[in-house]
Each structure stands twice: as C-alpha cells, then as structure tokens.
Design an enzyme around this catalytic site. Structure first.
Site, PDB file in Angstrom:
ATOM      1  CB  SER A 107      -0.939   0.128   1.132  1.00  0.00           C
ATOM      2  OG  SER A 107      -0.337   0.304   2.235  1.00  0.00           O
ATOM      3  CG  HIS A 111      -0.183  12.862   2.739  1.00  0.00           C
ATOM      4  ND1 HIS A 111      -1.474  13.252   2.266  1.00  0.00           N
ATOM      5  CD2 HIS A 111      -0.235  11.832   3.413  1.00  0.00           C
ATOM      6  CE1 HIS A 111      -2.386  12.152   2.815  1.00  0.00           C
ATOM      7  NE2 HIS A 111      -1.667  11.685   3.609  1.00  0.00           N
ATOM      8  CG  HIS A 121      -5.036   4.928  -1.509  1.00  0.00           C
ATOM      9  ND1 HIS A 121      -6.055   4.440  -1.937  1.00  0.00           N
ATOM     10  CD2 HIS A 121      -4.439   4.139  -0.540  1.00  0.00           C
ATOM     11  CE1 HIS A 121      -6.260   3.188  -1.489  1.00  0.00           C
ATOM     12  NE2 HIS A 121      -5.246   3.059  -0.497  1.00  0.00           N
ATOM     13  CG  ASN A 123      -4.069  -1.974  -0.870  1.00  0.00           C
ATOM     14  OD1 ASN A 123      -5.416  -2.790  -1.220  1.00  0.00           O
ATOM     15  ND2 ASN A 123      -3.273  -2.290  -0.016  1.00  0.00           N
ATOM     16  CB  THR A 124      -2.225  -4.409  -5.647  1.00  0.00           C
ATOM     17  OG1 THR A 124      -0.809  -4.464  -5.192  1.00  0.00           O
ATOM     18  CG2 THR A 124      -2.786  -3.547  -6.596  1.00  0.00           C
ATOM     19  CG  HIS A 189     -19.192  13.961   6.516  1.00  0.00           C
ATOM     20  ND1 HIS A 189     -18.305  12.845   5.981  1.00  0.00           N
ATOM     21  CD2 HIS A 189     -18.266  14.837   6.801  1.00  0.00           C
ATOM     22  CE1 HIS A 189     -17.040  13.348   6.213  1.00  0.00           C
ATOM     23  NE2 HIS A 189     -16.958  14.286   6.575  1.00  0.00           N
ATOM     24  N   GLY A 272      -6.738  -4.390  16.536  1.00  0.00           N
ATOM     25  CA  GLY A 272      -5.235  -4.680  16.989  1.00  0.00           C
ATOM     26  C   GLY A 272      -4.349  -4.708  15.872  1.00  0.00           C
ATOM     27  N   GLY A 273      -4.397  -4.021  14.616  1.00  0.00           N
ATOM     28  CA  GLY A 273      -3.695  -4.044  13.724  1.00  0.00           C
ATOM     29  C   GLY A 273      -2.297  -3.181  14.046  1.00  0.00           C
ATOM     30  CG  ASN A 274       2.233  -1.764  12.853  1.00  0.00           C
ATOM     31  OD1 ASN A 274       2.543  -0.591  12.731  1.00  0.00           O
ATOM     32  ND2 ASN A 274       3.146  -2.842  13.203  1.00  0.00           N
TER      33      ASN A 274
END
Lengths: 289, 289
Positions: A107, A111, A121, A123-124, A189, A272-274
């Site tokens: 991923s 910026h 961005h 991600n694969t 929103h 609880g991911g990194n």
C-alpha cells in the site's frame, strides 16, 4: 498449489514496494533545491511482526520517507496470517466456515509538499480464506480546487494509466472499477469526492489465477509509471501560501475519510493492527480552520 | 407538563451558551499581547435550522471564536426535534415504540493556542422520547506530557470542580461519573486516555426532574468556573516551539477519538447532522509527523 500462489504474490508485492521506493527516492533527489531545500529524504524501513508471541503470523516492512518533495509517504508491504474475529469472519467470503486467513499486499499513500502535486493512494493485495481473491486500486487526490476536475491533465493522465492497466486483461472491467472507485472514495457527510478517482476492485477471482495476478501486477506498474510522470511534470512549479493553505485544509477531508469510512483503517485500528503503519497514512500537517 | 420542562431546559442551555461565550471573550481580551498578538477574537454566532423544508424541526446557534488565546473554540446551542432512523431508534430508550425525539443541549470544545493551557470539552443535554433524561459531562485534555498526569494542579482543580458539581445533588454519583468518563474518553487503538478525565453521565432520570435539572445546571456552571480559573492561571506562561509541536501532535489523538469513536460526532455525520457545527470541534492545526 495455493502455497505457490501465496509465495508468488508475496514476492511480487515485496518487489513492488522496492521499485516504488526506489522511484520515489529518485524523484526526491531530483527536486529543485530552490523550492524544496537542500536535503533529499530517504526511506526508513521498519520490519514489524503481527504477534510478538507467535512469529509464524508474519508481519511486514513499513517504508516511510519524510522528505522535501515527498513531505510524507508510506510504502508498506505485509504478509500475515491469523484468524478473523467471529463477527468480522461472517462478512468475509469463505471465512464463515473457517475464520483463518492469509493476506499479503502493498500500500502507498503519498502526501506531497507542493500543493500543485496531487496526493495519491494505491493498494494491491491477495487474500486467502477457504476462497482466494485479489483486490486493490489506485486513486489520485489533487488538493487544489482548480485541479480537482475530470478535465485536468493530471486527472486525464491518471485515468488513462489505470485504463491501460485494465485493457489487456480479460478479467478486468475498467468501467466498473472506475465507477466502484468513485463510489468508494466519497465523503457522504460532505457529499464530496475524496479526489478525482481512479480504479477500485475487490474479490477478483476469474477462475484463472495467473490472469488475475498478471492484472494485479499491471495495476502496480501502471500506478508507478503514471504517478511518477505526474510528479515529474508538476514538481518544478512554485506555489503560493494560499495554495499551501488550501492543501492543508483539503487534507482534512483525507483524515475524515480514513477515520470515518475507510474499511482497512477502521478495521485495522479496531482489531489490533499495526497502529503506527496504519496511521502513517495521516497527512503530516492538517488544518480545520 | 413535559412542554414546560423542555422549555426550561432549552432556555437554560441557551443562557449557558451566552455566559460561557461572555466569559471566554473576557479571557481573550485579557490575554497578554506580547504572547498572543494585539487583536482579541470575538465569537461569531450563526443560527442554523435542522431542516430547510420543515422549520418546526428546530435548529440551533453555533458560536465560534477564532482568537489569539482561544485558537479555536466552539460553543453551540441546539434545540431540535425529529424522527430517529429505525436502526438508531432501537438503541435509544423509549424510541423503539415511537421514534420521535426532542433534544436540546449546549456543547463546548476549546483548542488553545498556548500548549500549556489545556484543551477542554463540555456538553450537557436533555433528551425526550417516550422517556426523558439528562446527560453530559466535562473533560480536560492537557496537551503536554508533563501536564497529562492526575497529580498536575490543573487536573486536580478540574476534578475538584466536577466533584463540587456533584456533591450537593443526591441524584449524582461522582465516583461512577468519573470512572465513566475515563472509560469513554479512551483510545483503544493506542491504549491511551484522551485527557485527564472529568465526569460523564447519561440517561439520568432519578424520578425528580427538578433535581436532575439542578444538577445539570451545576455541571455547566462548575465547568465554567473551573476552566476559566485554569486558563487564567496558565495563560501568562510563555511556551517553546517544542511544546507547540507536542501540542499539535497530541491534537491528532483528539481527531482520532472524535472521528473513530465519539458517538455524537459519528452519529451526526452519518445521519445528516449540521456538518459545519459538528466538525467545528476539529483542532485548527494538527500534525501527524
């Protein structure tokens, strides 16, 4: 059989991480010192493990550069396995019968210091439960209103690059993936798009693993080629304080999207991911004036 | 009967908004120009309606000051009524039988320029469905690690103020409300408290409306007295760039909490609330370095 596929996918994602980092460092070095200062940044790589107690659950390598052109960019590789929590398992194909999973992916979130260079961005990923599939995509987020149109040259170039990644592959449906991206990267929103779009796909399993993998590789390569071209084309433009201000405010939308809606971010944080790697996607400076 | 109670509560919340704004403007004016520059800010008030199509659904008055001491502070009053969406109604006492509701309240979030002056949040509200109850609380968020302890004088003063609001009222259980606050304002993904705590209460209906209302009024007044004392005691201290940096990073935790967990924020944003007012709680500048 699936062991070989997992291995091939993970090797690819890790090599893509290296290619992207090398290309970004090259741009970082080529940046004009009058605009960006004298010292190019370099990627810092940090290995992490999913579980201290059980190293067999895998982990990853976080790559982060805090540079002069790339104000903050994360390029992360992961290869993990474990067991989904029961309520999450129900939402995942093939995990209701057996909650164990294996996942690998890469991923990228960049910026940029220069508000005229769009954020990006990509991600694969390849996921294996009792079923298996590829997913991913890329989307471009220009931060100036003047560039946030479908007619903007960067938007046209990015869409063309993503289309090129799809066209040679019978398993890929560009029009559908483009619509899916617009739908996903939308802030309900504010009723605003996050950026100018790109492609988004998930649960791709056409029955021909090699074809799906070849397409997923091309998404990564097309992203790399297209985005580096866009950066190279914009990086020499100087910017005003007003444009920088506009960028810092627009970055707030990025934060809102990631914390309110992004499935990967909220799932990772809530289970609880990194945390450090997940939140490395947050922009370095943001304003809500 | 309930009409009179609604009216009394709404009149109080609106008058509390005015008192808080007046007190904050006084502090803003008293700020040392050597530290904060020559020009004090003033509150801008903006009325809003819940539904353009149906003015009978009420609305509110957003108060926002972008000042020199108060870098960004929102003090908002609202009085609205409507119908809860079906899935939300099921979670709200008394709304499962009849999803109509009436609600009024006041909310305060202050982000201070000086990192040595803690940020603060306060909210009190009265909600009516087929049942009715008060809720609210206040919590203090110092932004420097050195001040983020229970032994810090500001923390002691804030807790003392909140306790004073509870003690005279038989309907209020200070110890429980203090624990509830610690539990609520907690960031699970970082396993960190948002601030040093305060009180939090909800669904308060002791059977004696006047007593519950008197307590809720005292929470607002104790907040006002205690926080203005804390600001007055800290505002003359000068600060370093390092402290400012620490503050801007700590503000990121505030953003994470509000967008990931805060029930009011996420509910409001996901169900068509007043986006501008809801997101006025976002800090003016934030860093995720």
């Amino acid at each position: 059989m699936i062991q070989k596929q997992k291995q091939d996918a993970a090797i690819w994602f890790e090599s893509l991480q290296k290619q992207i980092c090398a290309a970004f460092e090259k741009l970082e070095q080529a940046a004009d010192e009058n605009l960006y200062g004298p010292t190019p940044g370099k990627f810092q790589f940090e290995p992490w493990v999913r579980s201290d107690k059980d190293p067999k659950q895998g982990g990853g390598i976080s790559g982060l550069m805090r540079g002069r052109l790339f104000e903050k960019v994360g390029v992360h590789f992961s290869k993990v396995n474990g067991t989904f929590p029961a309520d999450y398992a129900r939402q995942i194909p093939g995990a209701d019968e057996d909650p164990r999973f294996w996942a690998s992916g890469v991923s990228v979130i960049a910026h940029m210091r220069n508000p005229r260079v769009p954020a990006v961005h990509m991600n694969t990923r390849y996921i294996v439960t009792t079923q298996d599939w590829f997913g991913g995509g890329g989307d471009l987020t220009p931060t100036l209103a003047a560039q946030r149109t479908q007619e903007n040259p960067d938007a046209l170039a990015f869409h063309a690059g993503m289309k090129e990644a799809c066209t040679p592959h019978a398993c890929a449906d560009y029009d559908r993936y483009k619509d899916w991206c617009d739908e996903y990267f939308h802030l309900p929103h504010r009723d605003e798009p996050r950026g100018i779009g790109g492609i988004f796909y998930d649960r791709l399993n056409s029955g021909d693993w090699a074809a799906d993998f070849a397409f997923t590789k091309d998404v990564g390569l097309a992203f790399l080629r297209t985005y580096t071209d866009i950066v190279r084309g914009r990086m020499s433009e100087s910017w005003t304080d007003t444009e920088r201000e506009e960028q810092l405010i627009l970055r707030g939308r990025y934060v809102e999207f990631n914390l309110l809606y992004d499935r990967g971010t909220t799932f990772g944080l809530k289970t609880g991911g990194n945390v450090k790697t997940i939140l490395s996607s947050m922009p370095p400076i943001v304003k809500w004036p």
